[in-house]
Design a protein around this motif. Structure first.
Motif, mmCIF file in Angstrom:
data_model
loop_
_atom_site.group_PDB
_atom_site.id
_atom_site.type_symbol
_atom_site.label_atom_id
_atom_site.label_comp_id
_atom_site.label_asym_id
_atom_site.label_seq_id
_atom_site.Cartn_x
_atom_site.Cartn_y
_atom_site.Cartn_z
ATOM 1 N N ILE A 50 9.533 43.190 -26.807
ATOM 2 C CA ILE A 50 9.811 42.171 -27.844
ATOM 3 C C ILE A 50 10.507 40.970 -27.202
ATOM 4 O O ILE A 50 10.240 39.821 -27.526
ATOM 5 C CB ILE A 50 10.655 42.777 -28.995
ATOM 6 N N ARG A 51 11.426 41.254 -26.250
ATOM 7 C CA ARG A 51 12.114 40.157 -25.533
ATOM 8 C C ARG A 51 11.095 39.209 -24.866
ATOM 9 O O ARG A 51 11.222 37.995 -24.941
ATOM 10 C CB ARG A 51 13.034 40.741 -24.456
ATOM 11 N N ALA A 52 10.090 39.848 -24.226
ATOM 12 C CA ALA A 52 9.097 39.027 -23.515
ATOM 13 C C ALA A 52 8.394 38.086 -24.499
ATOM 14 O O ALA A 52 8.162 36.911 -24.191
ATOM 15 C CB ALA A 52 8.095 39.935 -22.802
ATOM 16 N N LEU A 53 8.100 38.584 -25.702
ATOM 17 C CA LEU A 53 7.467 37.734 -26.729
ATOM 18 C C LEU A 53 8.409 36.600 -27.147
ATOM 19 O O LEU A 53 8.010 35.444 -27.265
ATOM 20 C CB LEU A 53 7.181 38.559 -27.985
ATOM 21 N N LEU A 54 9.672 36.965 -27.369
ATOM 22 C CA LEU A 54 10.647 35.978 -27.855
ATOM 23 C C LEU A 54 10.892 34.855 -26.846
ATOM 24 O O LEU A 54 11.109 33.706 -27.228
ATOM 25 C CB LEU A 54 11.979 36.676 -28.170
ATOM 26 N N LEU A 55 10.865 35.204 -25.568
ATOM 27 C CA LEU A 55 11.188 34.192 -24.548
ATOM 28 C C LEU A 55 9.951 33.424 -24.049
ATOM 29 O O LEU A 55 10.097 32.414 -23.353
ATOM 30 C CB LEU A 55 11.896 34.841 -23.350
ATOM 31 N N ASP A 154 12.674 29.092 -20.348
ATOM 32 C CA ASP A 154 11.984 29.920 -21.351
ATOM 33 C C ASP A 154 11.978 29.208 -22.706
ATOM 34 O O ASP A 154 12.392 28.053 -22.817
ATOM 35 C CB ASP A 154 12.597 31.333 -21.412
ATOM 36 N N ARG A 155 11.515 29.904 -23.756
ATOM 37 C CA ARG A 155 11.336 29.274 -25.082
ATOM 38 C C ARG A 155 12.653 28.752 -25.661
ATOM 39 O O ARG A 155 12.672 27.734 -26.336
ATOM 40 C CB ARG A 155 10.688 30.293 -26.048
ATOM 41 N N PHE A 156 13.772 29.445 -25.383
ATOM 42 C CA PHE A 156 15.061 28.979 -25.905
ATOM 43 C C PHE A 156 15.637 27.883 -25.005
ATOM 44 O O PHE A 156 16.176 26.888 -25.488
ATOM 45 C CB PHE A 156 16.057 30.138 -26.018
ATOM 46 N N GLU A 157 15.513 28.099 -23.706
ATOM 47 C CA GLU A 157 16.098 27.133 -22.762
ATOM 48 C C GLU A 157 15.458 25.756 -22.897
ATOM 49 O O GLU A 157 16.028 24.761 -22.447
ATOM 50 C CB GLU A 157 15.933 27.655 -21.330
ATOM 51 N N SER A 158 14.255 25.699 -23.491
ATOM 52 C CA SER A 158 13.556 24.419 -23.635
ATOM 53 C C SER A 158 14.083 23.603 -24.813
ATOM 54 O O SER A 158 13.638 22.482 -25.037
ATOM 55 C CB SER A 158 12.055 24.660 -23.838
#
Ligand code: Z5A
Length: 208
Positions: A50-55, A154-158
């Motif tokens: 799930i982490r991999a999907l989220l990031l 990653d998706r959040f860091e962006s």
């Protein structure tokens, strides 16, 4: 069997969570306290998927509600399969991020409805909360500069600075809970480790 102590470390990107977890591990090891270290999202094989999907920064269409539910799905599995069994066995658990991150990132960063998050929290975890939380606090720009040395985002860091400033505010609002100790993460590593160690030592003393 005495239950272990559940410690969580929170804060925005690059505040030094991983670095200070290593210091807490050294301290527990030296004191002969049995422990495991884990992280969120993640910590079990399913939760890491799930982490991999989220990031995944290619998941640009993920709806905020889907993100929230994925975070808590990963957490429900993590708590039931790893965290609670370890605590029951008398092991201490050190967790890099936990529910405060959901309130900060999904609630304040994404501006999702806080009461919805509270309801999802209740559904996923019941009344399960950490025993002690360290919130490492730092101006967002400093944390991001520290973390930016690592390469691809990653998706959040962006996300932008405004997003991370809302996240920081969210953490500070959540930190009003009694279990939370706010640490100024702008000091030297030695100073931060010393402050955290004082609280951990006190816990060890009352636990033994
Ligand atoms: N997320 C969410 O949205 N909702 C949730 O419920 C949960 C998570 C649980 C997972 O990121 C992402 O998931 C997260 C929120 C979201 N995204 N973001 N952003 P993560 O936890 O895996 O990764 P992270 O927050 O990005 O952690 P990090 O960047 O690895 O930061 P850190 O662990 O806090 O920092 P560090 O690696 O210990 O230190 C960073 C650098 O600073 C390193 O080079 C250190 O040597 C240096 N450092 C550390 N302390 C100091 C001091 N005191 N002085 C100078 N330099 C220092």
């Amino acid at each position: 069997m005495k239950k272990g102590c559940f410690i969580t470390i929170e804060g925005v990107e690059g505040v030094g969570k991983s670095t200070n977890i290593a210091a807490i591990e050294s301290l527990l090891r030296a004191e002969g306290i049995p422990f495991i270290s884990t992280r969120e999202p993640g910590g079990t094989p399913l939760s890491e998927k799930i982490r991999a999907l989220l990031l995944d920064k290619n998941e640009t269409a993920m709806h905020d509600k889907a993100e929230l539910l994925l975070v808590f799905a990963a957490r429900a599995q993590h708590v039931e399969a790893l965290i609670k069994p370890a605590l029951e066995k008398g092991q201490w658990v050190i967790c890099d991020r936990f529910t405060d991150s959901s309130f900060a990132y999904q609630g304040f960063g994404r501006q999702s409805d806080i009461s919805l998050i509270e309801r999802v929290e209740k559904l996923a975890l019941g009344d399960f909360v950490p025993d002690i939380t360290f919130l490492l606090d730092l101006p967002v720009e400093i944390g991001l500069a520290r973390a930016s040395k690592r390469g691809e985002l990653d998706r959040f860091e962006s996300e932008d600075l405004e997003f991370f400033n809302r996240v920081r505010d969210g953490f500070l609002i959540r930190a009003k809970a009694d279990r939370t100790i706010i640490i100024d993460a702008g000091g030297s590593l030695a100073e931060i480790e010393k402050q955290i160690a004082i609280h951990i030592q006190a816990r060890i003393k009352s636990w033994r």
